[in-house]
Design a protein around this motif. Structure first.
Motif, PDB file in Angstrom:
ATOM      1  N   ASP A 144      47.147  43.519  47.482  1.00  0.00           N
ATOM      2  CA  ASP A 144      47.987  44.783  47.153  1.00  0.00           C
ATOM      3  C   ASP A 144      47.454  45.549  46.304  1.00  0.00           C
ATOM      4  N   VAL A 145      47.446  46.716  46.629  1.00  0.00           N
ATOM      5  CA  VAL A 145      46.879  47.959  46.020  1.00  0.00           C
ATOM      6  C   VAL A 145      47.412  48.417  44.378  1.00  0.00           C
ATOM      7  N   ASP A 146      48.612  48.285  44.559  1.00  0.00           N
ATOM      8  CA  ASP A 146      49.138  48.871  43.258  1.00  0.00           C
ATOM      9  C   ASP A 146      49.174  47.577  42.008  1.00  0.00           C
ATOM     10  N   PRO A 147      48.954  46.597  42.023  1.00  0.00           N
ATOM     11  CA  PRO A 147      48.698  45.754  41.112  1.00  0.00           C
ATOM     12  C   PRO A 147      47.313  45.735  40.557  1.00  0.00           C
ATOM     13  N   LEU A 148      46.433  45.843  41.748  1.00  0.00           N
ATOM     14  CA  LEU A 148      44.910  45.884  41.451  1.00  0.00           C
ATOM     15  C   LEU A 148      44.734  47.094  40.875  1.00  0.00           C
ATOM     16  N   ALA A 149      45.195  48.377  41.294  1.00  0.00           N
ATOM     17  CA  ALA A 149      45.055  49.493  40.321  1.00  0.00           C
ATOM     18  C   ALA A 149      45.475  49.414  38.805  1.00  0.00           C
ATOM     19  N   ALA A 150      46.739  48.859  38.767  1.00  0.00           N
ATOM     20  CA  ALA A 150      47.216  48.574  37.396  1.00  0.00           C
ATOM     21  C   ALA A 150      46.350  47.630  36.440  1.00  0.00           C
ATOM     22  N   ALA A 151      45.822  46.721  36.924  1.00  0.00           N
ATOM     23  CA  ALA A 151      44.863  45.749  36.376  1.00  0.00           C
ATOM     24  C   ALA A 151      43.628  46.595  36.022  1.00  0.00           C
ATOM     25  N   LEU A 152      42.835  47.225  36.778  1.00  0.00           N
ATOM     26  CA  LEU A 152      41.772  48.044  36.741  1.00  0.00           C
ATOM     27  C   LEU A 152      41.799  49.260  35.780  1.00  0.00           C
ATOM     28  N   SER A 153      43.230  49.549  35.463  1.00  0.00           N
ATOM     29  CA  SER A 153      43.168  50.627  34.597  1.00  0.00           C
ATOM     30  C   SER A 153      43.036  50.161  33.061  1.00  0.00           C
ATOM     31  N   GLN A 154      43.305  48.852  32.914  1.00  0.00           N
ATOM     32  CA  GLN A 154      43.136  48.170  31.824  1.00  0.00           C
ATOM     33  C   GLN A 154      41.684  47.204  31.596  1.00  0.00           C
ATOM     34  N   SER A 155      41.045  47.484  32.347  1.00  0.00           N
ATOM     35  CA  SER A 155      39.717  46.653  32.708  1.00  0.00           C
ATOM     36  C   SER A 155      38.580  47.355  32.627  1.00  0.00           C
ATOM     37  N   ARG A 156      37.366  46.900  32.335  1.00  0.00           N
ATOM     38  CA  ARG A 156      35.908  47.425  32.259  1.00  0.00           C
ATOM     39  C   ARG A 156      35.220  46.881  33.440  1.00  0.00           C
ATOM     40  N   ALA A 157      35.781  45.764  34.354  1.00  0.00           N
ATOM     41  CA  ALA A 157      35.108  45.071  35.312  1.00  0.00           C
ATOM     42  C   ALA A 157      35.872  44.514  36.323  1.00  0.00           C
ATOM     43  N   LEU A 158      35.321  44.419  37.632  1.00  0.00           N
ATOM     44  CA  LEU A 158      35.989  43.465  38.747  1.00  0.00           C
ATOM     45  C   LEU A 158      35.068  42.303  39.112  1.00  0.00           C
ATOM     46  N   LEU A 159      35.478  40.981  38.938  1.00  0.00           N
ATOM     47  CA  LEU A 159      34.604  39.852  39.450  1.00  0.00           C
ATOM     48  C   LEU A 159      35.220  39.621  40.816  1.00  0.00           C
ATOM     49  N   LEU A 160      34.543  39.962  41.716  1.00  0.00           N
ATOM     50  CA  LEU A 160      35.088  39.999  43.264  1.00  0.00           C
ATOM     51  C   LEU A 160      34.336  38.857  43.778  1.00  0.00           C
ATOM     52  N   CYS A 161      35.267  37.941  44.663  1.00  0.00           N
ATOM     53  CA  CYS A 161      34.521  36.786  45.741  1.00  0.00           C
ATOM     54  C   CYS A 161      34.895  37.221  47.020  1.00  0.00           C
ATOM     55  N   ASN A 162      33.668  37.616  47.663  1.00  0.00           N
ATOM     56  CA  ASN A 162      33.933  37.764  48.967  1.00  0.00           C
ATOM     57  C   ASN A 162      32.677  37.387  49.908  1.00  0.00           C
ATOM     58  N   PRO A 163      32.898  36.678  50.800  1.00  0.00           N
ATOM     59  CA  PRO A 163      34.065  35.776  51.393  1.00  0.00           C
ATOM     60  C   PRO A 163      34.819  35.077  50.072  1.00  0.00           C
ATOM     61  N   GLN A 164      36.103  34.775  50.340  1.00  0.00           N
ATOM     62  CA  GLN A 164      37.097  34.474  49.185  1.00  0.00           C
ATOM     63  C   GLN A 164      37.102  32.943  49.109  1.00  0.00           C
ATOM     64  N   ASN A 165      37.104  32.305  47.918  1.00  0.00           N
ATOM     65  CA  ASN A 165      37.001  31.084  47.668  1.00  0.00           C
ATOM     66  C   ASN A 165      38.060  30.601  46.865  1.00  0.00           C
ATOM     67  N   PRO A 166      39.233  30.043  47.319  1.00  0.00           N
ATOM     68  CA  PRO A 166      39.663  29.086  48.248  1.00  0.00           C
ATOM     69  C   PRO A 166      40.096  29.470  49.621  1.00  0.00           C
ATOM     70  N   THR A 167      40.517  30.861  49.724  1.00  0.00           N
ATOM     71  CA  THR A 167      41.415  31.351  50.835  1.00  0.00           C
ATOM     72  C   THR A 167      40.633  31.285  52.151  1.00  0.00           C
ATOM     73  N   GLY A 168      39.249  31.456  52.069  1.00  0.00           N
ATOM     74  CA  GLY A 168      38.418  31.794  53.283  1.00  0.00           C
ATOM     75  C   GLY A 168      38.785  32.945  53.636  1.00  0.00           C
ATOM     76  N   LYS A 169      39.269  34.057  52.951  1.00  0.00           N
ATOM     77  CA  LYS A 169      39.222  35.420  53.329  1.00  0.00           C
ATOM     78  C   LYS A 169      38.246  36.271  53.294  1.00  0.00           C
ATOM     79  N   VAL A 170      38.011  37.532  54.262  1.00  0.00           N
ATOM     80  CA  VAL A 170      36.870  37.954  54.425  1.00  0.00           C
ATOM     81  C   VAL A 170      37.511  39.663  54.122  1.00  0.00           C
TER      82      VAL A 170
END
Length: 381
Positions: A144-170
């Motif tokens: 969901d884009v809106d929550p991500l945008a709100a969180a990034l507005s208060q953050s200096r970085a994103l720690l991304l996991c791709n492919p995602q563990n544990p969901t297996g999302k790509v």
């Protein structure tokens, strides 16, 4: 040729996976496959051991060149040998990145559920973790884009996991583009754990987020390894790709005596994996995709109350057990009553106590035995 159906005794070998529980427990928890390493990798290690010196290791030019070629051929990603920093693991890599580039009190975005080393990393450096949950739908996990945008507005970085563990999302190209745009707009660093990038199913193709644009590459630390794909995690070898020279220099300085040189045998194994073991990888991927399909079919047939969305990548399944009506933690229930050890959902975020993570990177006989133990446990209620 490797027989992926063969079951090997791993107890007594110093295996973390098989040492955690008593001998009557079938371990299906940590992301460690129960397959022999590719013969080409084992041969490379034996050849290296013909030389009796095992001092501190450094990556040979051949390995750097091989990784450069690999990134170009797989992703049309042009990097240089100098962009590569070798590490004893991906987990040290993202912790180095956080230490190098952020200050205590800075915000860090993490998409949950996510595996425990990522979940715990912000607290090591006094960072404020801003969780953004992935949303479960009938067809997979979405961002969901809106929550991500709100969180990034208060953050200096994103720690991304791709492919995602544990969901297996790509993550799709559109999703990654949205992430990159939000990080640009908020001047946020991207640390991208892409360790499962070679373990995609159904013809999917991995997209390193740094390949989207020069601007994105300039703010990204990408972390990769041969360890998960080729089942050589115990050799403690990984690498970062950092095209921004300033970030790379700060990253290297962040070792601070904590991160030493890389395992000399792991460097040889990584070179052999990327140079000679593509055939083994293709056969292994076919086998674990069949395991994924078998697991999905059996869960639907035998445990209709468990919700399982087929993994798009990795050898890990994320099972929603909330409708089973268990009194407590499903991991503890299956451990006690079924003698099968899964990863507890609570390890991936406080909201996921009704889930378990199952490792299906194993011979079919072990996967089938795990399902039988689940069925017996539920039958005892």
């Amino acid at each position: 040729m490797t027989d992926f159906d063969a079951v090997y005794e791993r107890r007594g070998t110093g295996s973390s996976k098989w040492s955690k529980y008593p001998t009557d427990i079938l371990p299906m928890w940590v992301a460690d496959m129960d397959f022999p390493a590719a013969p080409e990798i084992l041969e490379a290690i034996r050849n290296r051991l013909e030389h009796p010196m095992l001092g501190y290791g450094v990556a040979r030019d051949e390995l750097r060149a091989r990784i450069v070629e690999d990134m170009q051929s797989k992703y049309h990603w042009s990097i240089t040998p100098e962009d590569i920093v070798f590490l004893p693991g991906v987990e040290p890599g993202f912790n180095m990145g956080l230490k190098a580039m952020l200050e205590p009190g800075d915000g860090l975005v993490v998409q949950t559920p996510v595996y425990r080393p990522i979940l715990n990393a912000p607290s090591h450096w006094g960072l404020v973790r801003n969780d953004v949950p992935l949303r479960q739908t009938e067809h997979g996990y979405v961002m969901d884009v809106d929550p991500l945008a709100a969180a990034l507005s208060q953050s200096r970085a994103l720690l991304l996991c791709n492919p995602q563990n544990p969901t297996g999302k790509v993550f799709t190209k559109d999703e990654l583009t949205e992430i990159a745009t939000l990080c640009r707009d908020n001047d946020a660093l991207i640390i991208s754990d892409e360790i499962h990038c070679d373990l995609l199913f159904d013809g999917r193709h991995h997209i390193p987020i740094a390949t989207l644009s020069e601007e994105t590459a300039n703010r990204t630390i990408t972390l990769m390894a041969a360890s998960k794909t080729f089942n050589i995690a115990g050799l403690k070898t990984a690498f970062a790709i950092i095209q921004n020279k300033s970030i790379r220099e700060r990253f290297v300085l962040s070792k601070l005596g904590m991160v030493d040189s890389v395992n000399v045998l792991g460097l040889e194994a990584t070179l052999a994996a990327y140079t000679h073991a593509s055939g083994w990888k293709a056969r292994m991927l076919s086998y674990i995709q069949a395991n994924r399909d078998y697991l999905s079919q059996q869960v639907a047939l035998r445990f209709p109350a468990i919700r399982l969305i087929k993994a798009e990548a990795t050898f890990l399944a994320w099972l929603d057990c909330s409708e089973l009506g268990l009194a407590g933690d499903p991991q503890a229930f299956f451990l006690e009553h079924g003698k099968v050890g899964f990863s507890a959902g609570s390890e991936f975020g406080a909201a996921y106590g009704d889930y378990v993570r199952v490792n299906f990177g194993c011979p079919r006989a072990l996967l089938s035995e795990g399902l039988d133990r689940m069925e017996r446990a539920l039958g005892k209620r």
